[in-house]
Design an enzyme around this catalytic site. Structure first.
Site, PDB file in Angstrom:
ATOM      1  N   GLY A 153       0.828  -1.212   0.000  1.00 40.82           N
ATOM      2  CA  GLY A 153       0.000   0.000   0.000  1.00 40.82           C
ATOM      3  C   GLY A 153       0.860   1.259   0.000  1.00 40.82           C
ATOM      4  O   GLY A 153       0.577   2.236  -0.701  1.00 40.82           O
TER       5      GLY A 153
ATOM      6  N   ARG B 265       7.242   1.740   1.087  1.00 41.96           N
ATOM      7  CA  ARG B 265       7.508   0.294   1.190  1.00 41.96           C
ATOM      8  C   ARG B 265       7.954  -0.239  -0.161  1.00 41.96           C
ATOM      9  O   ARG B 265       8.809  -1.127  -0.241  1.00 41.96           O
ATOM     10  CB  ARG B 265       6.246  -0.462   1.625  1.00 41.96           C
ATOM     11  CG  ARG B 265       5.876  -0.248   3.049  1.00 41.96           C
ATOM     12  CD  ARG B 265       6.728  -1.134   3.942  1.00 41.96           C
ATOM     13  NE  ARG B 265       6.257  -1.056   5.300  1.00 41.96           N
ATOM     14  CZ  ARG B 265       7.002  -1.275   6.367  1.00 41.96           C
ATOM     15  NH1 ARG B 265       8.265  -1.593   6.224  1.00 41.96           N
ATOM     16  NH2 ARG B 265       6.494  -1.188   7.558  1.00 41.96           N
TER      17      ARG B 265
ATOM     18  N   ARG C 215       2.175  11.633  -8.404  1.00 42.66           N
ATOM     19  CA  ARG C 215       1.547  11.752  -7.072  1.00 42.66           C
ATOM     20  C   ARG C 215       2.366  11.063  -5.977  1.00 42.66           C
ATOM     21  O   ARG C 215       1.807  10.616  -4.966  1.00 42.66           O
ATOM     22  CB  ARG C 215       0.145  11.144  -7.062  1.00 42.66           C
ATOM     23  CG  ARG C 215      -0.841  11.892  -7.923  1.00 42.66           C
ATOM     24  CD  ARG C 215      -2.157  11.160  -7.975  1.00 42.66           C
ATOM     25  NE  ARG C 215      -3.063  11.854  -8.866  1.00 42.66           N
ATOM     26  CZ  ARG C 215      -4.228  12.373  -8.508  1.00 42.66           C
ATOM     27  NH1 ARG C 215      -4.643  12.248  -7.271  1.00 42.66           N
ATOM     28  NH2 ARG C 215      -4.988  12.993  -9.373  1.00 42.66           N
TER      29      ARG C 215
ATOM     30  N   ARG D  27      -0.418  -8.501  -3.758  1.00 42.12           N
ATOM     31  CA  ARG D  27      -0.479  -7.496  -2.696  1.00 42.12           C
ATOM     32  C   ARG D  27       0.316  -7.993  -1.503  1.00 42.12           C
ATOM     33  O   ARG D  27       0.143  -9.140  -1.065  1.00 42.12           O
ATOM     34  CB  ARG D  27      -1.933  -7.238  -2.312  1.00 42.12           C
ATOM     35  CG  ARG D  27      -2.109  -6.533  -0.988  1.00 42.12           C
ATOM     36  CD  ARG D  27      -3.489  -5.961  -0.790  1.00 42.12           C
ATOM     37  NE  ARG D  27      -3.843  -5.841   0.617  1.00 42.12           N
ATOM     38  CZ  ARG D  27      -3.275  -5.027   1.498  1.00 42.12           C
ATOM     39  NH1 ARG D  27      -2.287  -4.226   1.127  1.00 42.12           N
ATOM     40  NH2 ARG D  27      -3.666  -4.997   2.760  1.00 42.12           N
TER      41      ARG D  27
ATOM     42  N   GLY E 256       0.823  -6.702   2.252  1.00 47.28           N
ATOM     43  CA  GLY E 256       0.342  -5.649   3.140  1.00 47.28           C
ATOM     44  C   GLY E 256       0.218  -6.093   4.574  1.00 47.28           C
ATOM     45  O   GLY E 256       0.774  -7.113   4.988  1.00 47.28           O
ATOM     46  N   SER E 257      -0.532  -5.321   5.328  1.00 48.29           N
ATOM     47  CA  SER E 257      -0.741  -5.636   6.741  1.00 48.29           C
ATOM     48  C   SER E 257      -2.225  -5.853   6.996  1.00 48.29           C
ATOM     49  O   SER E 257      -3.073  -5.522   6.155  1.00 48.29           O
ATOM     50  CB  SER E 257      -0.211  -4.503   7.618  1.00 48.29           C
ATOM     51  OG  SER E 257      -0.890  -3.311   7.308  1.00 48.29           O
TER      52      SER E 257
ATOM     53  N   GLU F 115      -8.571  -6.444   6.381  1.00 43.67           N
ATOM     54  CA  GLU F 115      -7.652  -5.532   5.677  1.00 43.67           C
ATOM     55  C   GLU F 115      -8.503  -4.677   4.742  1.00 43.67           C
ATOM     56  O   GLU F 115      -9.703  -4.603   4.925  1.00 43.67           O
ATOM     57  CB  GLU F 115      -6.507  -6.320   4.993  1.00 43.67           C
ATOM     58  CG  GLU F 115      -6.943  -7.407   4.037  1.00 43.67           C
ATOM     59  CD  GLU F 115      -7.240  -6.894   2.657  1.00 43.67           C
ATOM     60  OE1 GLU F 115      -6.308  -6.546   1.934  1.00 43.67           O
ATOM     61  OE2 GLU F 115      -8.446  -6.891   2.269  1.00 43.67           O
ATOM     62  N   MET F 116      -7.906  -4.031   3.734  1.00 42.31           N
ATOM     63  CA  MET F 116      -8.697  -3.043   3.010  1.00 42.31           C
ATOM     64  C   MET F 116      -8.601  -3.107   1.479  1.00 42.31           C
ATOM     65  O   MET F 116      -9.070  -2.189   0.813  1.00 42.31           O
ATOM     66  CB  MET F 116      -8.313  -1.627   3.486  1.00 42.31           C
ATOM     67  CG  MET F 116      -8.522  -1.438   4.983  1.00 42.31           C
ATOM     68  SD  MET F 116      -8.173   0.215   5.557  1.00 42.31           S
ATOM     69  CE  MET F 116      -9.633   1.081   4.992  1.00 42.31           C
ATOM     70  N   GLU F 117      -8.006  -4.152   0.920  1.00 39.50           N
ATOM     71  CA  GLU F 117      -7.789  -4.129  -0.534  1.00 39.50           C
ATOM     72  C   GLU F 117      -8.087  -5.427  -1.284  1.00 39.50           C
ATOM     73  O   GLU F 117      -8.436  -5.389  -2.476  1.00 39.50           O
ATOM     74  CB  GLU F 117      -6.329  -3.732  -0.846  1.00 39.50           C
ATOM     75  CG  GLU F 117      -5.962  -2.300  -0.555  1.00 39.50           C
ATOM     76  CD  GLU F 117      -5.559  -2.056   0.897  1.00 39.50           C
ATOM     77  OE1 GLU F 117      -5.351  -3.058   1.623  1.00 39.50           O
ATOM     78  OE2 GLU F 117      -5.478  -0.898   1.324  1.00 39.50           O
TER      79      GLU F 117
ATOM     80  N   SER G 252      -0.428  -6.846  11.734  1.00 42.09           N
ATOM     81  CA  SER G 252       0.143  -5.665  12.403  1.00 42.09           C
ATOM     82  C   SER G 252      -0.701  -5.235  13.597  1.00 42.09           C
ATOM     83  O   SER G 252      -0.262  -4.439  14.423  1.00 42.09           O
ATOM     84  CB  SER G 252       0.255  -4.494  11.426  1.00 42.09           C
ATOM     85  OG  SER G 252      -1.023  -4.154  10.925  1.00 42.09           O
ATOM     86  N   ASP G 253      -1.936  -5.748  13.669  1.00 38.22           N
ATOM     87  CA  ASP G 253      -2.858  -5.363  14.748  1.00 38.22           C
ATOM     88  C   ASP G 253      -3.680  -6.583  15.142  1.00 38.22           C
ATOM     89  O   ASP G 253      -3.892  -7.470  14.318  1.00 38.22           O
ATOM     90  CB  ASP G 253      -3.838  -4.285  14.262  1.00 38.22           C
ATOM     91  CG  ASP G 253      -3.126  -3.113  13.619  1.00 38.22           C
ATOM     92  OD1 ASP G 253      -2.609  -2.278  14.359  1.00 38.22           O
ATOM     93  OD2 ASP G 253      -3.067  -3.061  12.376  1.00 38.22           O
TER      94      ASP G 253
ATOM     95  N   ARG H 294       7.436  -2.887  12.572  1.00 32.38           N
ATOM     96  CA  ARG H 294       6.769  -3.569  11.464  1.00 32.38           C
ATOM     97  C   ARG H 294       7.748  -4.155  10.465  1.00 32.38           C
ATOM     98  O   ARG H 294       7.406  -5.050   9.707  1.00 32.38           O
ATOM     99  CB  ARG H 294       5.838  -2.590  10.715  1.00 32.38           C
ATOM    100  CG  ARG H 294       4.634  -2.221  11.544  1.00 32.38           C
ATOM    101  CD  ARG H 294       3.693  -1.348  10.784  1.00 32.38           C
ATOM    102  NE  ARG H 294       2.556  -1.027  11.628  1.00 32.38           N
ATOM    103  CZ  ARG H 294       1.346  -0.803  11.195  1.00 32.38           C
ATOM    104  NH1 ARG H 294       1.087  -0.839   9.909  1.00 32.38           N
ATOM    105  NH2 ARG H 294       0.375  -0.516  12.033  1.00 32.38           N
TER     106      ARG H 294
HETATM  107  N1  HPA Z   1      -8.279  -2.892   9.922  1.00 33.62           N
HETATM  108  C1  HPA Z   1      -8.223  -2.769   8.599  1.00 33.62           C
HETATM  109  N2  HPA Z   1      -7.098  -2.837   7.903  1.00 33.62           N
HETATM  110  C2  HPA Z   1      -5.966  -3.046   8.594  1.00 33.62           C
HETATM  111  C3  HPA Z   1      -5.955  -3.194   9.965  1.00 33.62           C
HETATM  112  C4  HPA Z   1      -7.165  -3.112  10.670  1.00 33.62           C
HETATM  113  O1  HPA Z   1      -7.218  -3.235  11.906  1.00 33.62           O
HETATM  114  N3  HPA Z   1      -4.666  -3.377  10.351  1.00 33.62           N
HETATM  115  C5  HPA Z   1      -3.918  -3.351   9.224  1.00 33.62           C
HETATM  116  N4  HPA Z   1      -4.707  -3.163   8.157  1.00 33.62           N
END
Ligand code: HPA
Length: 235
Positions: free
Chosen positions: A21, A25, A44, A88, A90-91, A180-182, A204-205, A218
């Site tokens: 993302g 990185r 950008r 991808r 990511g975290s 996650e978000m993607e 990561s969380d 990280r």
């Molecule tokens: N939520 C969504 N996306 C994330 C999170 C999370 O807690 N940690 C890392 N990516």
């Protein structure tokens, strides 16, 4: 020819592209894992690089956060630059009690609260899944090398903050291991452009214990994930 969001030459990208993302990185991966690297786009500040990993051409490009940004960049990479394998890296936030910070997860499929795939799929629910061959390649590698990696379903959300607490139980009940978000957007976009896609994540969380990796911590987990992903792709 430049696209609206990528100012690279036509042949600037390799067929295989890692997608973190964070554009910094992407720079870190290019500088620490690839040889003969060129920065091929910086529009950008969404940096993209092409180089070689053990003699194999590999690109790496930031996508930004969330499905709209990830789908935008991955679509341009597939449609205009001939990228055929998108991974991808990511975290994620774990919602499975067996997962610990820094664990690595391969996302074989992704549910979502986003409307993006429904819009493309005329209101129907698309089954956003990793490409079987790419998934198999990574799994063969982790089995062969006995690397400790989880394989699971993830949930791609539009909401990093204010994620509804009552949804957690529903996701857990359906066997989802991390948020996650993607991934869901990437998987649908790859299907549309007949490309292969996979998502590899580092925890990561934890949404269960409220533990979070500090930014400085990280790097170790992230580096393990990048190392194994690159090795698996070229062997
Ligand atoms: N939520 C969504 N996306 C994330 C999170 C999370 O807690 N940690 C890392 N990516």
């Amino acid at each position: 020819m430049a696209t609206p969001h990528i100012n690279a030459a036509d042949d600037a990208f390799a067929a295989t592209c890692l997608l973190p993302g964070d554009p910094l990185r992407a720079k870190f991966i290019a500088e620490n894992y690839l040889e003969a690297v060129t920065c091929v786009t910086s529009l950008r500040n969404m940096l993209g690089f092409t180089g070689y990993y053990k003699g194999h051409p590999i690109s790496v490009m930031g996508t930004g956060m969330g499905m709209p940004s990830c789908v935008l960049y991955s679509t341009e990479l597939m449609k205009f630059y001939g990228v055929q394998r998108l991974v991808r890296v990511g975290s994620c936030g774990a919602i499975d009690a067996t997962l610990r910070l820094n664990d690595i997860i391969i996302a074989h499929c992704a549910s979502t609260d986003s409307n993006m795939n429904r819009k493309c799929f005329t209101g129907m629910d698309y089954s956003a899944a990793a490409s079987p061959r790419l998934l198999q390649k990574l799994l063969n590698y982790v089995d062969r090398e006995e690397v400790d990696v989880a394989v699971g379903q993830v949930f791609s959300t539009d909401s990093f903050y204010n994620f509804p607490a009552e949804q957690l139980q529903v996701l857990q009940d359906m066997g989802i291991v991390a948020v996650e978000m993607e991934a869901a957007g990437l998987y649908a976009a790859a299907a549309k452009y007949k490309a292969q896609a996979l998502t590899v994540l580092t925890v990561s969380d934890s949404l269960l214990t409220d533990e979070h990796l500090a930014a400085a911590d990280r790097e170790a987990g992230f580096s393990n994930m990048i190392g194994l992903t690159l090795e698996a792709l070229v062997t």
